[in-house]
Design a protein around this motif. Sequence first.
Motif, PDB file in Angstrom:
ATOM      1  N   LYS A  15       0.823  -1.210   0.000  1.00 27.29           N
ATOM      2  CA  LYS A  15       0.000   0.000   0.000  1.00 27.29           C
ATOM      3  C   LYS A  15       0.861   1.265   0.000  1.00 27.29           C
ATOM      4  CE  LYS A  15      -3.733   2.320   2.259  1.00 27.29           C
ATOM      5  NZ  LYS A  15      -4.740   2.416   3.215  1.00 27.29           N
ATOM      6  N   LYS A  22       5.430  -1.861  -6.053  1.00 25.96           N
ATOM      7  CA  LYS A  22       4.238  -2.701  -6.131  1.00 25.96           C
ATOM      8  C   LYS A  22       4.411  -3.779  -7.194  1.00 25.96           C
ATOM      9  CE  LYS A  22       0.940   0.612  -4.320  1.00 25.96           C
ATOM     10  NZ  LYS A  22      -0.235   1.423  -4.516  1.00 25.96           N
ATOM     11  N   TRP A  38     -13.494  -5.890  -1.054  1.00 30.31           N
ATOM     12  CA  TRP A  38     -14.045  -5.188   0.104  1.00 30.31           C
ATOM     13  C   TRP A  38     -14.988  -6.070   0.920  1.00 30.31           C
ATOM     14  CZ3 TRP A  38     -19.288  -4.819  -0.032  1.00 30.31           C
ATOM     15  CH2 TRP A  38     -19.902  -4.864  -1.273  1.00 30.31           C
ATOM     16  N   GLU A  82     -13.705   3.396   5.491  1.00 30.44           N
ATOM     17  CA  GLU A  82     -12.483   3.746   4.747  1.00 30.44           C
ATOM     18  C   GLU A  82     -11.897   2.509   4.075  1.00 30.44           C
ATOM     19  OE1 GLU A  82      -8.000   5.594   5.507  1.00 30.44           O
ATOM     20  OE2 GLU A  82      -9.421   5.518   7.166  1.00 30.44           O
ATOM     21  N   ASN A  85     -14.292   1.306   1.223  1.00 30.88           N
ATOM     22  CA  ASN A  85     -14.227   2.198   0.059  1.00 30.88           C
ATOM     23  C   ASN A  85     -13.005   1.887  -0.795  1.00 30.88           C
ATOM     24  OD1 ASN A  85     -16.620   3.662   0.257  1.00 30.88           O
ATOM     25  ND2 ASN A  85     -15.735   5.076   1.737  1.00 30.88           N
ATOM     26  N   GLY A  86     -11.915   1.517  -0.151  1.00 33.10           N
ATOM     27  CA  GLY A  86     -10.768   0.970  -0.846  1.00 33.10           C
ATOM     28  C   GLY A  86      -9.903   1.879  -1.673  1.00 33.10           C
ATOM     29  N   ASN A  87     -10.454   2.817  -2.382  1.00 33.99           N
ATOM     30  CA  ASN A  87      -9.633   3.611  -3.299  1.00 33.99           C
ATOM     31  C   ASN A  87      -9.332   5.011  -2.774  1.00 33.99           C
ATOM     32  OD1 ASN A  87     -12.080   4.849  -3.488  1.00 33.99           O
ATOM     33  ND2 ASN A  87     -12.403   4.449  -5.659  1.00 33.99           N
ATOM     34  N   GLY A  88      -9.587   5.221  -1.492  1.00 36.63           N
ATOM     35  CA  GLY A  88      -9.308   6.527  -0.911  1.00 36.63           C
ATOM     36  C   GLY A  88     -10.412   7.544  -1.144  1.00 36.63           C
ATOM     37  N   SER A  89     -11.450   7.177  -1.847  1.00 39.02           N
ATOM     38  CA  SER A  89     -12.546   8.104  -2.130  1.00 39.02           C
ATOM     39  C   SER A  89     -13.804   7.656  -1.402  1.00 39.02           C
ATOM     40  CB  SER A  89     -12.831   8.162  -3.629  1.00 39.02           C
ATOM     41  OG  SER A  89     -13.951   8.989  -3.864  1.00 39.02           O
ATOM     42  N   ASP A  92     -18.481   8.037  -5.257  1.00 36.74           N
ATOM     43  CA  ASP A  92     -18.273   7.367  -6.536  1.00 36.74           C
ATOM     44  C   ASP A  92     -17.744   8.365  -7.576  1.00 36.74           C
ATOM     45  OD1 ASP A  92     -20.470   8.794  -7.560  1.00 36.74           O
ATOM     46  OD2 ASP A  92     -21.788   7.047  -7.668  1.00 36.74           O
ATOM     47  N   LYS A  93     -17.541   7.905  -8.801  1.00 36.68           N
ATOM     48  CA  LYS A  93     -16.943   8.753  -9.845  1.00 36.68           C
ATOM     49  C   LYS A  93     -17.811   9.957 -10.196  1.00 36.68           C
ATOM     50  CE  LYS A  93     -18.915   5.944 -13.425  1.00 36.68           C
ATOM     51  NZ  LYS A  93     -18.941   5.157 -14.497  1.00 36.68           N
ATOM     52  N   ASN A 163     -18.804   4.540  -1.238  1.00 36.28           N
ATOM     53  CA  ASN A 163     -18.777   4.931  -2.647  1.00 36.28           C
ATOM     54  C   ASN A 163     -19.591   4.024  -3.571  1.00 36.28           C
ATOM     55  OD1 ASN A 163     -16.982   2.781  -2.805  1.00 36.28           O
ATOM     56  ND2 ASN A 163     -15.176   4.098  -2.852  1.00 36.28           N
TER      57      ASN A 163
END
Length: 190
Positions: A15, A22, A38, A82, A85-89, A92-93, A163
């Motif tokens: 991470k 990575k 998730w 958190e 949500n996984g992607n830091g957001s 949603d898009k 998200n």
Amino acid sequence: MKIEVEKSALLAAYKAGNADQKEMLEHLYGKELFAFDWREVTSYEKACEVLGIQAREFKEIGDRPQYMKMANAMQQLLVICEAINGNGSWYDKNGWGYYPVFVLYSKKEMQQLGEEECKRRGIHQLLAAAAALDSEDAGVRCADTSYRGAFAGADCGFPLCLNSEEKAEFVGKQFFELCCACYGITPKMD
């Protein structure tokens, strides 16, 4: 020579790593080890593991221990959201956020449904209420209908934002008791 590495330390390194690091870890251990699902976040401890942080608990001290229980629940739910949500957001898009929403039933509605149907639907009796304005409007981040169904909304609560709708439903079901504890509510569980 054999070297053993704790999975949590490996995930934390992944991470925190840059793209090259990575890629190297994926080459050494396989890409699937680092794939995030998730749905595996089924506890506060698992959420902490995913985020590479230590689990913490507020001490229940002072003359208001119930507040510390609520603070613990809130902190745990925020960490869980958190991680999920996984992607830091948190959105949603399209900038939309989704929330665990609970539908409140009156005692009469629950009696009409019957004990077996309530159990089948996962409906629980609450032993306290966070807000109750009148007989048709009560909420704990709940879906409410009033004015004979002409108005519906989700309000009265702290936004544990996710998200996706699917993630919000998952948190509401998987962490139902923790969500209730966050508001100082005790559901009557079977």
